[in-house]
Design an enzyme around this catalytic site. Structure first.
Site, PDB file in Angstrom:
ATOM      1  N   ASP A   1      -2.502  10.878  -1.485  1.00  0.00           N
ATOM      2  CA  ASP A   1      -1.135  10.638  -1.042  1.00  0.00           C
ATOM      3  C   ASP A   1      -1.043  11.226   0.359  1.00  0.00           C
ATOM      4  O   ASP A   1      -0.976  12.448   0.521  1.00  0.00           O
ATOM      5  CB  ASP A   1      -0.170  11.344  -2.015  1.00  0.00           C
TER       6      ASP A   1
ATOM      7  N   LYS B   1       2.766  10.310  10.429  1.00  0.00           N
ATOM      8  CA  LYS B   1       2.990   9.101   9.624  1.00  0.00           C
ATOM      9  C   LYS B   1       4.178   8.287  10.154  1.00  0.00           C
ATOM     10  O   LYS B   1       4.268   7.088   9.938  1.00  0.00           O
ATOM     11  CB  LYS B   1       3.239   9.523   8.176  1.00  0.00           C
TER      12      LYS B   1
ATOM     13  N   GLU C   1       3.354   3.923  -2.834  1.00  0.00           N
ATOM     14  CA  GLU C   1       3.607   5.235  -3.439  1.00  0.00           C
ATOM     15  C   GLU C   1       4.423   5.150  -4.734  1.00  0.00           C
ATOM     16  O   GLU C   1       4.034   5.750  -5.742  1.00  0.00           O
ATOM     17  CB  GLU C   1       4.300   6.153  -2.415  1.00  0.00           C
TER      18      GLU C   1
ATOM     19  N   ASP D   1      12.069   7.338  -4.189  1.00  0.00           N
ATOM     20  CA  ASP D   1      11.077   8.147  -3.471  1.00  0.00           C
ATOM     21  C   ASP D   1      11.617   8.532  -2.092  1.00  0.00           C
ATOM     22  O   ASP D   1      11.657   7.709  -1.184  1.00  0.00           O
ATOM     23  CB  ASP D   1       9.782   7.313  -3.348  1.00  0.00           C
TER      24      ASP D   1
END
Ligand code: AMP
Length: 529
Positions: free
Chosen positions: A8, A70, A171, A193
């Site tokens: 992850d 990211k 994810e 999420d």
């Protein structure tokens, strides 16, 4: 045989897991922690640090400490999000020749892919050390709402550090896999999420070992960082009101405020009041200035409620797209560190009319799901598990007058393949431009451009006569391949690809190769420029 891992790769923290028999387990890093800060730093003596050691010296070396990479990966420098985020970054970003982003640190320029590869490389080494064997393959997770460029860039980051990505998975889907297999629950699931940089909501159905994603929605620019920024802005603003000093221009002060704000935000998830104490944050000719300020949970909630509401509005859209009422959801899973905030939990509980599932570690469940998926792909787990994911955006091409024709619709199950026939708009048109875009607007210019190429050498014919088949194919990683073929002549044509459209040369080569193999199909024709 080498071990498979699941990673992850988070905005703020990353996590790696493997399968110990039939159970996913987290691999601790060299500091013994289950999660690793997604931070890379370059010290003055030329050392490169990753994870906690990098994070620790962020305050003293802000210009060479790269975090939240990211948020930059797969983005264009001149995108509106980048222009906003730039102001707040203590490190310098510049524009690459093709419009991508470059990060200036440690006296060099790095692509976001390279910086991410340092984090992935660190996790790979931790895994090799822990497992006592080489690790060459991994499943890596990305936000469900990551677009084609962001997915490809993540794959490239892995390749740079010698990791072969056997699958990119979303994810929330990974989280549902870990949760579903562990709890053996069936029914409708909502995975909410909210991580450091991105928000995703996914609605899926688990039935007899089939994990079927019904819809996914999100915002790749909405996450814990924005909650931090709300608090940082209020502190900077208050300081300005009191002292007429703009701390946002002071990189060192800003880094200290950032850390203190994030810490306060975390504490306020467990207490109702905390204090921010930053002595000697600035100075005037009259002496030093300090920040000492009590912050209550309700104050933080007031500052950030709009952000939480945005996630709820997106959740509503995802439910509508899945054609499901909130009350029909059997279980709600919370993923991502920011879901620890009580206001988030309250709003989610209110929206779905039920408490989220308990006993889930939101920081670890995604990596565990990735490890499970790795084992499923290798065929060494319960054969009955089948994952059916979806594409988060519609994909199509530009048509005459700036229109946008969707070829694969949003939320289509992947892998997906569809061919549509187009034609010329002018007499004797010898070439057509294939402009591949992603998005929902009927106007091409309002969608995201993925690639442009020309199909050349069409035989002279009246407008509307040639038939050009355009085939879109999305693989299980969510990556797109496009092929165009002139069916009318039956001849093969060379596809000339314009550079800098974001797709890599190999992918473009694949487009060319595929064109030769395409099977003709007959569909309605539409005009192409
Ligand atoms: P992730 O990307 O899932 O690692 O999420 C990281 C985000 O979660 C960061 O913005 C953290 O500040 C935030 N976070 C972690 N712990 C907490 C907490 N206890 N309360 C609120 N936010 C948190």
């Amino acid at each position: 045989m080498t071990e498979l891992i699941g990673i992850d790769l988070g905005t703020t923290y990353s996590c790696v897991a493997y399968m110990n028999g039939d159970r996913p387990e987290i691999i601790p890093n060299f500091e013994g922690n289950n999660t690793t800060p997604s931070v890379v730093s370059f010290t003055t003596n030329g050392e490169r640090l990753v994870g906690l050691p990098a994070l620790r010296q962020a305050i003293t070396n802000p210009e060479n400490t790269i975090y939240s990479v990211k948020r930059l990966i797969g983005k264009k420098f001149d995108s509106p999000e980048m222009q906003t985020i730039r102001q707040r970054l203590p490190y310098k970003i510049t524009e690459a020749i093709n419009g991508d982003i470059l990060i200036e640190a440690g006296g060099r320029l790095y692509s976001p892919q390279e910086i991410s590869s340092f984090i992935l490389g660190y996790l790979k080494t931790c895994a090799e050390n822990f497992l006592g064997t080489d690790v060459e393959e991994a499943v890596i997770t990305v936000p469900a709402y990551f677009n084609d460029h962001q997915r490809q860039a993540t794959k490239d980051a892995a390749a740079i550090c010698g990791l072969n990505v056997i699958r990119i998975i979303n994810e929330p889907t990974a989280a549902s896999l870990a949760y579903g297999l562990d709890s053996r629950r069936e029914g409708l699931l909502a995975v909410y999420d909210l991580g450091g940089g991105t928000f995703d909501i996914t609605i899926l159905e688990i039935n007899d070992g089939v994990f079927h994603v019904l819809s996914t929605n999100g915002d790749t620019f909405l996450g814990g960082d924005d909650f931090d920024n709300s608090l940082i802005n209020s502190i900077v603003e208050e300081f300005w009101q009191e002292n007429q000093i703009d701390l946002s221009q002071d990189k060192f002060a800003l880094q200290r405020i950032k850390e203190a704000a994030e810490k306060a935000k975390r504490e306020l998830s467990f207490t109702t009041e905390t204090e921010i104490n930053l002595p000697f944050i600035s100075s005037t000719e009259h002496g030093s200035l300090h920040i000492k300020k009590k912050i209550s949970r309700s104050y933080l909630e007031k500052l950030t409620e709009k952000l939480v509401d945005r996630t709820m509005a997106i959740s509503q859209v995802a439910l509508s797209e899945a054609k499901v009422q909130p009350a029909r959801i059997d279980e709600v899973i919370l993923v991502g560190g920011q879901t620890r905030m009580p206001l988030v939990r309250q709003k989610v509980t209110h929206f779905f009319g039920r408490q989220p599932a308990a006993r889930i570690n939101p920081d670890e469940i995604v990596a565990m799901g990735a490890a499970i998926q790795a084992k499923i792909i290798r065929g060494s787990i319960n054969n009955l598990v089948l994952l059916l994911d979806v594409t988060p955006f519609s994909l199509g091409i530009e048509t005459e007058n700036g229109g946008f024709q969707k070829i694969i619709e949003k939320n289509a199950t992947i892998p997906a393949r569809k061919t549509m026939a187009f034609t010329t708009v002018e007499n004797n048109q010898r070439r057509v431009k294939i402009h591949v875009l992603q998005g929902e607007s009927p106007r091409a210019e309002e969608n995201k451009s993925l690639a442009i190429f020309d199909l050349v050498g069409i035989d002279p014919a009246p407008a509307g006569v040639p038939q050009i088949d355009v085939t879109f194919e999305i693989d299980a990683d969510g990556l797109l391949k496009v092929t165009a073929r002139d069916v009318t002549t039956g001849r093969e044509h060379k596809v000339v690809v314009k550079p800098a459209a974001g797709l890599l040369p190999e992918e473009l080569q694949e487009i060319i190769d595929r064109q030769k193999k395409e099977v003709a199909t007959n569909h309605d024709k539409q005009g192409l420029l």
